[in-house]
Design a protein around this motif. Sequence first.
Motif, PDB file in Angstrom:
ATOM      1  N   GLY A  48       0.809  -1.217   0.000  1.00  0.00           N
ATOM      2  CA  GLY A  48       0.000   0.000   0.000  1.00  0.00           C
ATOM      3  C   GLY A  48       0.836   1.258   0.000  1.00  0.00           C
ATOM      4  N   VAL A  49       1.957   1.221  -0.680  1.00  0.00           N
ATOM      5  CA  VAL A  49       2.886   2.355  -0.707  1.00  0.00           C
ATOM      6  C   VAL A  49       2.850   2.982  -2.097  1.00  0.00           C
ATOM      7  N   THR A  50       2.768   4.290  -2.141  1.00  0.00           N
ATOM      8  CA  THR A  50       2.808   5.029  -3.390  1.00  0.00           C
ATOM      9  C   THR A  50       4.241   5.466  -3.676  1.00  0.00           C
ATOM     10  N   VAL A  51       4.724   5.166  -4.874  1.00  0.00           N
ATOM     11  CA  VAL A  51       6.093   5.499  -5.265  1.00  0.00           C
ATOM     12  C   VAL A  51       6.050   6.614  -6.294  1.00  0.00           C
ATOM     13  N   GLU A  52       6.788   7.686  -6.023  1.00  0.00           N
ATOM     14  CA  GLU A  52       6.874   8.826  -6.922  1.00  0.00           C
ATOM     15  C   GLU A  52       8.322   8.968  -7.392  1.00  0.00           C
ATOM     16  N   THR A  53       8.504   9.203  -8.683  1.00  0.00           N
ATOM     17  CA  THR A  53       9.842   9.373  -9.257  1.00  0.00           C
ATOM     18  C   THR A  53       9.908  10.670 -10.041  1.00  0.00           C
ATOM     19  N   GLY A  54      11.097  11.204 -10.154  1.00  0.00           N
ATOM     20  CA  GLY A  54      11.297  12.428 -10.915  1.00  0.00           C
ATOM     21  C   GLY A  54      12.718  12.906 -10.777  1.00  0.00           C
ATOM     22  N   GLY A  55      13.044  13.947 -11.570  1.00  0.00           N
ATOM     23  CA  GLY A  55      14.382  14.512 -11.460  1.00  0.00           C
ATOM     24  C   GLY A  55      15.057  14.689 -12.794  1.00  0.00           C
ATOM     25  N   ASP A  56      16.345  14.959 -12.731  1.00  0.00           N
ATOM     26  CA  ASP A  56      17.131  15.275 -13.919  1.00  0.00           C
ATOM     27  C   ASP A  56      17.863  14.038 -14.432  1.00  0.00           C
ATOM     28  N   ILE A  57      18.380  14.163 -15.642  1.00  0.00           N
ATOM     29  CA  ILE A  57      19.319  13.162 -16.159  1.00  0.00           C
ATOM     30  C   ILE A  57      20.622  13.300 -15.382  1.00  0.00           C
ATOM     31  N   THR A  58      21.076  12.210 -14.802  1.00  0.00           N
ATOM     32  CA  THR A  58      22.226  12.277 -13.900  1.00  0.00           C
ATOM     33  C   THR A  58      23.320  11.334 -14.378  1.00  0.00           C
ATOM     34  N   PRO A  59      24.208  11.812 -15.248  1.00  0.00           N
ATOM     35  CA  PRO A  59      25.275  10.952 -15.759  1.00  0.00           C
ATOM     36  C   PRO A  59      26.399  10.781 -14.741  1.00  0.00           C
ATOM     37  N   THR A  60      26.909   9.583 -14.650  1.00  0.00           N
ATOM     38  CA  THR A  60      28.058   9.279 -13.802  1.00  0.00           C
ATOM     39  C   THR A  60      28.786   8.084 -14.407  1.00  0.00           C
ATOM     40  N   THR A  61      29.832   7.632 -13.743  1.00  0.00           N
ATOM     41  CA  THR A  61      30.574   6.458 -14.193  1.00  0.00           C
ATOM     42  C   THR A  61      30.641   5.440 -13.073  1.00  0.00           C
ATOM     43  N   GLY A  62      30.615   4.172 -13.455  1.00  0.00           N
ATOM     44  CA  GLY A  62      30.688   3.108 -12.468  1.00  0.00           C
ATOM     45  C   GLY A  62      30.201   1.795 -13.042  1.00  0.00           C
ATOM     46  N   SER A  63      29.862   0.885 -12.157  1.00  0.00           N
ATOM     47  CA  SER A  63      29.340  -0.410 -12.561  1.00  0.00           C
ATOM     48  C   SER A  63      27.823  -0.330 -12.678  1.00  0.00           C
ATOM     49  N   PRO A  64      27.248  -0.531 -13.860  1.00  0.00           N
ATOM     50  CA  PRO A  64      25.787  -0.482 -13.976  1.00  0.00           C
ATOM     51  C   PRO A  64      25.086  -1.493 -13.076  1.00  0.00           C
ATOM     52  N   ALA A  65      25.648  -2.706 -12.965  1.00  0.00           N
ATOM     53  CA  ALA A  65      25.018  -3.735 -12.139  1.00  0.00           C
ATOM     54  C   ALA A  65      25.033  -3.346 -10.664  1.00  0.00           C
ATOM     55  N   LEU A  66      26.181  -2.849 -10.186  1.00  0.00           N
ATOM     56  CA  LEU A  66      26.271  -2.475  -8.774  1.00  0.00           C
ATOM     57  C   LEU A  66      25.403  -1.255  -8.464  1.00  0.00           C
ATOM     58  N   LEU A  67      25.391  -0.274  -9.354  1.00  0.00           N
ATOM     59  CA  LEU A  67      24.571   0.914  -9.111  1.00  0.00           C
ATOM     60  C   LEU A  67      23.087   0.589  -9.197  1.00  0.00           C
TER      61      LEU A  67
END
Length: 368
Positions: A228-247
């Motif tokens: 019963g939890v509502t999830v809201e998402t939003g924001g900017d494009i946030t480029p970084t470097t790292g492991s896609p799987a770990l992030l």
Amino acid sequence: MDRPPGLSVRVKLTLSYAGFLMVAGVLLLAAVWVFLNRVPHVGLLLMPGYQYAVARAFAPIAAVSLACLLVFGLVGGWFLAGRMLAPLTRITGATRLAATGSLAHRIQLPGSNDEFRELADSFDTMLARLEAHVAGQRRFAANASHELRTPLAISKTLLDVARTDPDCDTGEVIERLSAVNTRAIDLIEALLLLSRADQRSFTPEHVDLSLLAEEATETLLPLAEKHGVTVETGGDITPTTGSPALLLQLTTNLVHNAIVHNLPAQGTVRVTTEVRPRAVALTVENTGGRLTPQLVPTLTEPFQRGTERVHTDQAGVGLGLAIVKTITDAHDGTLTLTPRPTGGLRITVELPTPNPRSYERHTAVGRF
């Protein structure tokens, strides 16, 4: 490593001081000799055999002077070398104590800030970090052993009951064994993930945190609906470097943690991404019970849970935020946990931004 014995540093410094003093003495006596023989002295020049007499008188005096200088140089050099090397002796003693496993000892070298003081302070800092790391490893090993022993003990009890009780419900035993086995597998996988992230055994790639946040949110949407939890998402494009799987694992752990540890009904989770100066930020904020400032810093330690969290059906294995912290550290980022005044928790992960030109080239190649 076996090495042949040699002179100590104190003996070498003593010989160096004494040798330098002897050289200075020889030069001084040579200057006096030249002065007596080359500079004209009225009256002395009229005496026959003047130079021979000077040589006979000067030689024993010079020998006695050099002998005194040698003794003085050795004694004084030994004393001065001991005073100069006293801090190094304390550092050596602390090193030997650390080699035996005693990490609580500190040098705490007094005096002004010089090379020895900087070395001692650096060694004390290293000992403090090493002591904290060893204590954390021991605590982690003890907690991991306890967590692994629990499902094994439950499985053994269920098997003993099934073996001794002919009237037991076999289907129920199998179902419970399956649940316990799944929990043990999840724990082992979390431990392996924690180890891989801590070793930084990955090749950095260009990643957009906003896309990972959307993917994690979509994956956990059924769990949010269940709670019963509502999830809201939003924001900017946030480029970084790292492991896609770990992030992605980091983002999933944060969203999962925010969903599970929320209000019993009508809870909210807000996932946002933001570009900051020299960093990108991922913030996961949820409603829930109030957390004390003393409890919040301990949530990132392995197997640490709030008292109300252990009894839920989604208690996890106690490594969610510990894995988040390890992955953040492996990516040279910062993790900030802030309790909300109205209840719940705000968690922010800041990661360094990549080179803009490098990221533009990467995205241009990706479009093709």
